[in-house]
Design a protein around this motif. Structure first.
Motif, PDB file in Angstrom:
ATOM      1  N   PRO A   1      15.237 -59.003   9.280  1.00 29.48           N
ATOM      2  CA  PRO A   1      14.662 -57.429   8.448  1.00 29.48           C
ATOM      3  C   PRO A   1      14.004 -55.978   9.657  1.00 29.48           C
ATOM      4  O   PRO A   1      13.907 -56.145  11.074  1.00 29.48           O
ATOM      5  N   CYS A   2      15.109 -55.100   9.142  1.00 25.00           N
ATOM      6  CA  CYS A   2      14.724 -53.501   9.923  1.00 25.00           C
ATOM      7  C   CYS A   2      14.389 -52.422   8.828  1.00 25.00           C
ATOM      8  O   CYS A   2      15.237 -52.804   7.838  1.00 25.00           O
ATOM      9  N   VAL A   3      13.396 -51.513   9.212  1.00 28.10           N
ATOM     10  CA  VAL A   3      13.595 -50.345   8.915  1.00 28.10           C
ATOM     11  C   VAL A   3      13.820 -49.382   9.502  1.00 28.10           C
ATOM     12  O   VAL A   3      14.049 -49.429  10.579  1.00 28.10           O
ATOM     13  N   LEU A   4      14.506 -49.152   8.726  1.00 28.62           N
ATOM     14  CA  LEU A   4      15.857 -47.871   9.859  1.00 28.62           C
ATOM     15  C   LEU A   4      15.742 -46.453   9.173  1.00 28.62           C
ATOM     16  O   LEU A   4      16.165 -45.976   8.322  1.00 28.62           O
ATOM     17  N   LEU A   5      15.390 -45.824  10.458  1.00 23.97           N
ATOM     18  CA  LEU A   5      15.022 -44.015   9.872  1.00 23.97           C
ATOM     19  C   LEU A   5      16.392 -43.041  10.815  1.00 23.97           C
ATOM     20  O   LEU A   5      16.196 -43.472  12.375  1.00 23.97           O
ATOM     21  N   LEU A   6      16.632 -42.574  10.157  1.00 22.16           N
ATOM     22  CA  LEU A   6      18.081 -41.914  10.731  1.00 22.16           C
ATOM     23  C   LEU A   6      17.515 -40.312  10.469  1.00 22.16           C
ATOM     24  O   LEU A   6      17.394 -39.689   8.797  1.00 22.16           O
ATOM     25  N   PHE A   7      18.214 -39.867  11.878  1.00 21.54           N
ATOM     26  CA  PHE A   7      18.330 -38.054  11.517  1.00 21.54           C
ATOM     27  C   PHE A   7      19.809 -37.650  10.715  1.00 21.54           C
ATOM     28  O   PHE A   7      20.185 -38.578  11.735  1.00 21.54           O
ATOM     29  N   ASP A   8      19.491 -36.896  10.518  1.00 22.16           N
ATOM     30  CA  ASP A   8      21.190 -35.369   9.928  1.00 22.16           C
ATOM     31  C   ASP A   8      20.672 -34.438  10.476  1.00 22.16           C
ATOM     32  O   ASP A   8      20.180 -33.666  10.438  1.00 22.16           O
ATOM     33  N   PHE A   9      21.482 -34.187  12.052  1.00 23.46           N
ATOM     34  CA  PHE A   9      21.668 -33.491  12.074  1.00 23.46           C
ATOM     35  C   PHE A   9      22.132 -32.168  10.664  1.00 23.46           C
ATOM     36  O   PHE A   9      22.006 -30.590  11.605  1.00 23.46           O
ATOM     37  N   SER A  10      23.223 -32.376  10.313  1.00 23.64           N
ATOM     38  CA  SER A  10      23.967 -31.072   9.655  1.00 23.64           C
ATOM     39  C   SER A  10      22.825 -30.330   9.021  1.00 23.64           C
ATOM     40  O   SER A  10      23.434 -29.431   8.527  1.00 23.64           O
ATOM     41  N   PHE A  11      21.580 -31.200   8.554  1.00 22.44           N
ATOM     42  CA  PHE A  11      20.851 -30.771   7.638  1.00 22.44           C
ATOM     43  C   PHE A  11      19.463 -29.748   8.480  1.00 22.44           C
ATOM     44  O   PHE A  11      18.905 -30.378   9.448  1.00 22.44           O
ATOM     45  N   MET A  12      19.587 -28.147   9.217  1.00 20.96           N
ATOM     46  CA  MET A  12      18.835 -27.441   9.191  1.00 20.96           C
ATOM     47  C   MET A  12      18.611 -28.333  11.622  1.00 20.96           C
ATOM     48  O   MET A  12      17.915 -27.990  11.151  1.00 20.96           O
ATOM     49  N   GLY A  13      19.724 -28.266  11.374  1.00 22.91           N
ATOM     50  CA  GLY A  13      19.283 -29.382  12.387  1.00 22.91           C
ATOM     51  C   GLY A  13      18.493 -29.767  13.137  1.00 22.91           C
ATOM     52  O   GLY A  13      18.345 -30.699  14.022  1.00 22.91           O
ATOM     53  N   GLY A  14      18.554 -31.211  12.121  1.00 23.11           N
ATOM     54  CA  GLY A  14      17.423 -31.658  12.338  1.00 23.11           C
ATOM     55  C   GLY A  14      16.059 -31.475  12.454  1.00 23.11           C
ATOM     56  O   GLY A  14      14.880 -32.855  13.527  1.00 23.11           O
ATOM     57  N   SER A  15      15.438 -30.708  12.110  1.00 26.64           N
ATOM     58  CA  SER A  15      14.900 -30.315  12.809  1.00 26.64           C
ATOM     59  C   SER A  15      13.308 -31.022  11.821  1.00 26.64           C
ATOM     60  O   SER A  15      13.397 -31.363  11.221  1.00 26.64           O
ATOM     61  N   MET A  16      12.327 -30.835  12.911  1.00 27.56           N
ATOM     62  CA  MET A  16      11.191 -31.957  12.573  1.00 27.56           C
ATOM     63  C   MET A  16      10.473 -30.701  11.757  1.00 27.56           C
ATOM     64  O   MET A  16       9.352 -30.052  13.001  1.00 27.56           O
ATOM     65  N   GLY A  17      10.395 -30.709  10.497  1.00 29.87           N
ATOM     66  CA  GLY A  17       8.806 -30.103   9.403  1.00 29.87           C
ATOM     67  C   GLY A  17       7.822 -31.380   8.798  1.00 29.87           C
ATOM     68  O   GLY A  17       8.277 -32.868   9.412  1.00 29.87           O
ATOM     69  N   ARG A  18       7.365 -31.195   7.958  1.00 31.20           N
ATOM     70  CA  ARG A  18       6.187 -32.247   7.550  1.00 31.20           C
ATOM     71  C   ARG A  18       7.109 -33.251   6.811  1.00 31.20           C
ATOM     72  O   ARG A  18       6.282 -34.391   6.441  1.00 31.20           O
ATOM     73  N   SER A  19       8.057 -32.576   6.476  1.00 32.00           N
ATOM     74  CA  SER A  19       9.003 -34.411   5.262  1.00 32.00           C
ATOM     75  C   SER A  19       9.428 -34.716   5.992  1.00 32.00           C
ATOM     76  O   SER A  19       9.477 -36.387   6.480  1.00 32.00           O
TER      77      SER A  19
END
Ligand SMILES: [Zn+2]
Length: 282
Positions: free
Chosen positions: A121-139
């Motif tokens: 079992p594993c939780v997978l967290l994936l970034f999408d670079f095509s969404f504003m360069g995968g930038s990290m905001g509050r969401s």
């Protein structure tokens, strides 16, 4: 039905379709400029057959590559107020979000999935670079906390695959606050002795590298991925030295002890399974 809908429209549609399909039939490799047939590129996991360049991969395809397909569950992101600073540069931040959401069909630059990786079992967290360069905001910060809470609730490992230009400047200081927030979240996972694996993909830079992305128990990276904090040009200008060609690339980081393994996409599920099996038996 008349002459236009019967005769002209089908011919016109066929013409338009032909042009569109020709446009996407071939893809140019971003590294060696080789033209690659798109179906061949898809079947080779978006890796160039000529030079091995690991191109961007859609979140759905990455999820299917790593999680056992019949076990995949989507973990919904919490919705938050979009633009608390009412920020505007060339465009309004709220408009940039609308455009990115329409383009990617995602709420923000991140997705959370849960499932099994060869029965682990594993939780997978994936970034999408095509969404504003995968930038990290509050969401994105919220999603990291949610992924950690889900892993604790399911008593399983967390695997994060970053692909990000860093903090989201449109959220100013609020985006920088996601660095300590995500670090505290990861500490919660470590307090429960649950495994945390990071698979660094191209590019992982800025505030993402400076926070949760370099705190894994194990750090894997895709071949040729750019991983660093400040950009190459800024560092060269600061230290007044010419940097090596492979500076900030996965292979360079491996050689200098910053990461544990460089893993080709086709071998990632197998290697992550071995790591999870190892954690389970110890
Ligand atoms: Zn290539």
């Amino acid at each position: 039905m008349n002459w236009i809908t019967d005769k002209v429209l089908p011919k016109f549609k066929a013409l338009v379709k032909k042009e569109n399909s020709e446009e996407v039939l071939w893809i140019k490799c971003k590294s060696c400029d080789q033209m690659i047939f798109h179906k061949e590129h898809d079947s080779n996991l978006n890796v160039c057959k000529s030079c091995g360049y690991h191109d961007f991969m859609k979140i759905e395809n990455r999820t299917k590559l790593l999680l056992d397909e019949e076990t995949i569950e989507n973990v919904k992101l919490n919705k938050i107020e979009d633009d608390p600073l009412d920020f505007k540069d060339l465009k309004k931040y709220s408009d940039r979000l609308k455009i990115a959401r329409n383009k990617t069909n995602s709420y923000d630059a991140i997705s959370i999935k849960y499932g099994l990786i060869n029965k682990n079992p594993c939780v997978l967290l994936l970034f999408d670079f095509s969404f504003m360069g995968g930038s990290m905001g509050r969401s994105v910060g919220d999603a990291i906390i949610k992924a950690v809470d889900t892993a604790i609730e399911k008593n399983c490992a967390l695997l994060i695959i970053p692909s990000s230009g860093g903090a989201r400047m449109q959220e100013g200081i609020l985006s920088l606050m996601q660095m300590p927030r995500s670090v505290v979240a990861i500490q919660k996972l470590k307090d429960k002795c649950l495994p945390y694996i990071v698979l660094l993909s191209n590019p992982t830079t800025g505030g993402v590298t400076a926070s949760f992305a370099m705190l894994g128990d194990i750090h894997l990276a895709e071949p040729g991925a750019v991983i660093g904090f400040a950009g190459r040009r800024v560092i060269e200008e600061t230290v007044k030295e010419k940097l090596p060609d492979d500076f900030q690339k996965s292979e360079y980081l491996l050689e200098h002890g910053m990461i544990d393994r460089v893993v080709e996409r086709k071998n990632q599920k197998k290697e992550i399974t071995q790591i999870l099996d190892f954690f389970k038996s110890n």
